[in-house]
Design a protein around this motif. Structure first.
Motif, PDB file in Angstrom:
ATOM      1  N   LEU A 145       0.827  -1.210   0.000  1.00  0.00           N
ATOM      2  CA  LEU A 145       0.000   0.000   0.000  1.00  0.00           C
ATOM      3  C   LEU A 145       0.859   1.256   0.000  1.00  0.00           C
ATOM      4  CD1 LEU A 145      -2.805  -1.056   2.517  1.00  0.00           C
ATOM      5  CD2 LEU A 145      -3.008  -0.774   0.035  1.00  0.00           C
ATOM      6  N   PHE A 146       2.004   1.189   0.666  1.00  0.00           N
ATOM      7  CA  PHE A 146       2.915   2.328   0.675  1.00  0.00           C
ATOM      8  C   PHE A 146       3.383   2.632  -0.754  1.00  0.00           C
ATOM      9  CE2 PHE A 146       7.250   3.987   0.693  1.00  0.00           C
ATOM     10  CZ  PHE A 146       7.065   5.158   1.396  1.00  0.00           C
ATOM     11  N   ALA A 147       3.704   1.608  -1.505  1.00  0.00           N
ATOM     12  CA  ALA A 147       4.181   1.789  -2.880  1.00  0.00           C
ATOM     13  C   ALA A 147       3.096   2.383  -3.777  1.00  0.00           C
ATOM     14  CB  ALA A 147       4.666   0.454  -3.444  1.00  0.00           C
ATOM     15  N   LEU A 148       1.825   2.227  -3.400  1.00  0.00           N
ATOM     16  CA  LEU A 148       0.718   2.754  -4.196  1.00  0.00           C
ATOM     17  C   LEU A 148       0.291   4.160  -3.809  1.00  0.00           C
ATOM     18  CD1 LEU A 148      -1.531  -0.433  -4.347  1.00  0.00           C
ATOM     19  CD2 LEU A 148      -0.007   0.453  -6.129  1.00  0.00           C
ATOM     20  N   ARG A 149       0.902   4.736  -2.797  1.00  0.00           N
ATOM     21  CA  ARG A 149       0.533   6.085  -2.368  1.00  0.00           C
ATOM     22  C   ARG A 149       0.749   7.086  -3.494  1.00  0.00           C
ATOM     23  NH1 ARG A 149       2.858   6.961   3.755  1.00  0.00           N
ATOM     24  NH2 ARG A 149       1.495   5.444   4.756  1.00  0.00           N
ATOM     25  N   GLU A 150      -0.105   8.085  -3.502  1.00  0.00           N
ATOM     26  CA  GLU A 150      -0.033   9.113  -4.543  1.00  0.00           C
ATOM     27  C   GLU A 150       1.314   9.823  -4.541  1.00  0.00           C
ATOM     28  OE1 GLU A 150      -0.926  11.146  -7.795  1.00  0.00           O
ATOM     29  OE2 GLU A 150      -2.239   9.621  -6.938  1.00  0.00           O
ATOM     30  N   GLY A 151       1.860  10.071  -3.367  1.00  0.00           N
ATOM     31  CA  GLY A 151       3.160  10.745  -3.278  1.00  0.00           C
ATOM     32  C   GLY A 151       4.282   9.943  -3.909  1.00  0.00           C
ATOM     33  N   VAL A 152       4.178   8.620  -3.857  1.00  0.00           N
ATOM     34  CA  VAL A 152       5.187   7.752  -4.468  1.00  0.00           C
ATOM     35  C   VAL A 152       4.919   7.629  -5.963  1.00  0.00           C
ATOM     36  CG1 VAL A 152       6.124   5.405  -4.513  1.00  0.00           C
ATOM     37  CG2 VAL A 152       5.564   6.481  -2.323  1.00  0.00           C
ATOM     38  N   ARG A 153       3.675   7.354  -6.335  1.00  0.00           N
ATOM     39  CA  ARG A 153       3.333   7.187  -7.757  1.00  0.00           C
ATOM     40  C   ARG A 153       3.443   8.494  -8.512  1.00  0.00           C
ATOM     41  NH1 ARG A 153      -2.352   4.701  -8.278  1.00  0.00           N
ATOM     42  NH2 ARG A 153      -2.635   6.796  -7.529  1.00  0.00           N
ATOM     43  N   GLY A 154       3.007   9.595  -7.905  1.00  0.00           N
ATOM     44  CA  GLY A 154       3.025  10.898  -8.574  1.00  0.00           C
ATOM     45  C   GLY A 154       4.428  11.355  -8.930  1.00  0.00           C
ATOM     46  N   ARG A 155       5.379  10.926  -8.171  1.00  0.00           N
ATOM     47  CA  ARG A 155       6.785  11.287  -8.433  1.00  0.00           C
ATOM     48  C   ARG A 155       7.485  10.225  -9.280  1.00  0.00           C
ATOM     49  NH1 ARG A 155       5.879  12.862  -3.023  1.00  0.00           N
ATOM     50  NH2 ARG A 155       6.179  15.083  -2.714  1.00  0.00           N
ATOM     51  N   LYS A 156       6.698   9.226  -9.687  1.00  0.00           N
ATOM     52  CA  LYS A 156       7.221   8.112 -10.494  1.00  0.00           C
ATOM     53  C   LYS A 156       8.416   7.444  -9.823  1.00  0.00           C
ATOM     54  CE  LYS A 156       5.412   9.753 -14.729  1.00  0.00           C
ATOM     55  NZ  LYS A 156       4.936  10.745 -15.301  1.00  0.00           N
ATOM     56  N   LEU A 157       8.258   7.242  -8.525  1.00  0.00           N
ATOM     57  CA  LEU A 157       9.297   6.575  -7.754  1.00  0.00           C
ATOM     58  C   LEU A 157       9.038   5.083  -7.719  1.00  0.00           C
ATOM     59  CD1 LEU A 157       9.455   8.985  -4.689  1.00  0.00           C
ATOM     60  CD2 LEU A 157      11.031   8.917  -6.618  1.00  0.00           C
ATOM     61  N   GLY A 158      10.090   4.327  -7.701  1.00  0.00           N
ATOM     62  CA  GLY A 158       9.974   2.887  -7.545  1.00  0.00           C
ATOM     63  C   GLY A 158      10.360   2.497  -6.140  1.00  0.00           C
ATOM     64  N   LEU A 159       9.940   1.347  -5.739  1.00  0.00           N
ATOM     65  CA  LEU A 159      10.263   0.867  -4.409  1.00  0.00           C
ATOM     66  C   LEU A 159      10.827  -0.532  -4.538  1.00  0.00           C
ATOM     67  CD1 LEU A 159      10.069   1.355  -1.326  1.00  0.00           C
ATOM     68  CD2 LEU A 159       7.800   0.315  -1.416  1.00  0.00           C
ATOM     69  N   GLU A 160      12.082  -0.664  -4.199  1.00  0.00           N
ATOM     70  CA  GLU A 160      12.741  -1.966  -4.209  1.00  0.00           C
ATOM     71  C   GLU A 160      13.130  -2.316  -2.789  1.00  0.00           C
ATOM     72  OE1 GLU A 160      16.018  -2.928  -6.802  1.00  0.00           O
ATOM     73  OE2 GLU A 160      15.184  -1.581  -8.319  1.00  0.00           O
ATOM     74  N   LEU A 161      12.727  -3.496  -2.376  1.00  0.00           N
ATOM     75  CA  LEU A 161      13.021  -3.927  -1.015  1.00  0.00           C
ATOM     76  C   LEU A 161      13.672  -5.299  -1.042  1.00  0.00           C
ATOM     77  CD1 LEU A 161       9.600  -3.031   0.629  1.00  0.00           C
ATOM     78  CD2 LEU A 161      11.687  -1.686   0.749  1.00  0.00           C
ATOM     79  N   ASP A 162      14.646  -5.477  -0.180  1.00  0.00           N
ATOM     80  CA  ASP A 162      15.197  -6.816  -0.006  1.00  0.00           C
ATOM     81  C   ASP A 162      14.123  -7.683   0.638  1.00  0.00           C
ATOM     82  OD1 ASP A 162      17.705  -6.193  -0.973  1.00  0.00           O
ATOM     83  OD2 ASP A 162      18.545  -5.739   1.005  1.00  0.00           O
ATOM     84  N   ALA A 163      14.220  -8.958   0.417  1.00  0.00           N
ATOM     85  CA  ALA A 163      13.246  -9.898   0.972  1.00  0.00           C
ATOM     86  C   ALA A 163      13.220  -9.845   2.496  1.00  0.00           C
ATOM     87  CB  ALA A 163      13.557 -11.310   0.503  1.00  0.00           C
ATOM     88  N   ASP A 164      14.328  -9.455   3.102  1.00  0.00           N
ATOM     89  CA  ASP A 164      14.422  -9.433   4.564  1.00  0.00           C
ATOM     90  C   ASP A 164      13.749  -8.219   5.201  1.00  0.00           C
ATOM     91  OD1 ASP A 164      15.944 -11.638   4.118  1.00  0.00           O
ATOM     92  OD2 ASP A 164      17.864 -10.687   4.572  1.00  0.00           O
ATOM     93  N   VAL A 165      13.436  -7.194   4.409  1.00  0.00           N
ATOM     94  CA  VAL A 165      12.909  -5.949   4.984  1.00  0.00           C
ATOM     95  C   VAL A 165      11.573  -6.191   5.683  1.00  0.00           C
ATOM     96  CG1 VAL A 165      12.017  -3.654   4.427  1.00  0.00           C
ATOM     97  CG2 VAL A 165      14.155  -4.428   3.429  1.00  0.00           C
ATOM     98  N   GLY A 166      10.669  -6.907   5.036  1.00  0.00           N
ATOM     99  CA  GLY A 166       9.363  -7.185   5.639  1.00  0.00           C
ATOM    100  C   GLY A 166       9.497  -7.938   6.948  1.00  0.00           C
ATOM    101  N   ALA A 167      10.360  -8.931   6.980  1.00  0.00           N
ATOM    102  CA  ALA A 167      10.574  -9.704   8.207  1.00  0.00           C
ATOM    103  C   ALA A 167      11.193  -8.835   9.296  1.00  0.00           C
ATOM    104  CB  ALA A 167      11.462 -10.909   7.920  1.00  0.00           C
ATOM    105  N   PHE A 168      12.112  -7.953   8.900  1.00  0.00           N
ATOM    106  CA  PHE A 168      12.761  -7.055   9.866  1.00  0.00           C
ATOM    107  C   PHE A 168      11.729  -6.116  10.495  1.00  0.00           C
ATOM    108  CE2 PHE A 168      14.698  -2.960  10.845  1.00  0.00           C
ATOM    109  CZ  PHE A 168      15.643  -3.342  11.778  1.00  0.00           C
TER     110      PHE A 168
END
Length: 179
Positions: A145-168
Motif C-alpha cells: 500500500l505504501f508503494a501505491l501512495r499518490e506521493g510515491v506514484r506521482g513522483r514516479k518513484l519505484g520501491l525496491e526492497l530486499d526480501a528481509d525488509v518485511g521480516a525485519f
C-alpha cells in the motif's frame, strides 16, 4: 471510542444534547440498518453502561430532545481490553493461545460488568494473538500500500526492497504486551 465518555456528564454527549445531530440517536435514526462499533467499552463511565443496558434490553434510545431511535436492526459490537493485562507473560505475539483463553476473558468481563449487562450480550469472542505469519502478511500488505501512495506514484518513484525488509519490520514492529 468509548474512552471519550469517561465522565458522568458523558451520557449527555453520548445521547446527544438537545438540538444536536451528532449523537448516537441521530446517527441510528439516519441509518437504522447499521453496525455500531463501541471501541474499548470498559473505559466508559458507569452511567454510560446504564444507557447501553437500555439499548441492549429495549432496543431503543431517546435523546434529550425526545427523539427516539430504534436499534432492533443495529448490530452492536463492543471491543475491550479487559483481561489482557492479567494473561501473564506466557501469552504473546507469535505464541499459541491457551484453550481457556475465552474462559479467561469471559471471567474478566463478568468481574467488571454487572450481571444484567452480561446477560444482554449474545457472544464474547476472544481474539488470539497474531502469529508470526500473520504479522508478516500484514507487513507485506502495508508495504504494498505504501508503494501505491499518490506521493510515491506521482513522483514516479519505484520501491525496491530486499526480501528481509518485511521480516525485519515485522519483528521490530510488534510488542508482546501492546501488540
Amino acid at each position: 471510542d468509548m474512552s471519550e465518555f469517561y465522565s458522568a456528564d458523558s451520557v449527555h454527549r453520548f445521547l446527544g444534547a438537545a438540538g444536536s445531530d451528532s449523537s448516537l440517536v441521530a446517527a441510528v435514526r439516519r441509518a437504522p440498518f447499521t453496525l455500531l462499533l463501541l471501541d474499548e467499552v470498559e473505559k466508559a463511565h458507569p452511567a454510560v453502561f446504564d444507557v447501553l443496558l437500555q439499548l441492549l434490553g429495549e432496543a431503543r434510545l431517546t435523546d434529550h430532545a425526545g427523539r427516539t431511535a430504534d436499534f432492533r436492526n443495529v448490530v452492536v459490537v463492543m471491543t475491550s481490553n479487559l483481561g489482557v493485562d492479567t494473561l501473564g507473560s506466557g501469552l504473546g505475539f507469535g505464541e499459541s493461545a491457551p484453550a481457556s483463553l475465552r474462559d479467561h476473558f469471559v471471567a474478566e468481563c463478568e468481574g467488571f460488568f454487572r450481571p444484567e449487562f452480561m446477560g444482554r450480550l449474545d457472544h464474547i469472542v476472544a481474539f488470539e494473538p497474531l502469529r508470526t505469519p500473520d504479522i508478516a502478511a500484514i507487513t507485506g500488505k502495508q508495504l504494498g500500500l505504501f508503494a501505491l501512495r499518490e506521493g510515491v506514484r506521482g513522483r514516479k518513484l519505484g520501491l525496491e526492497l530486499d526480501a528481509d525488509v518485511g521480516a525485519f519490520i515485522a519483528s521490530r514492529g510488534v510488542d508482546p504486551k501492546y501488540g
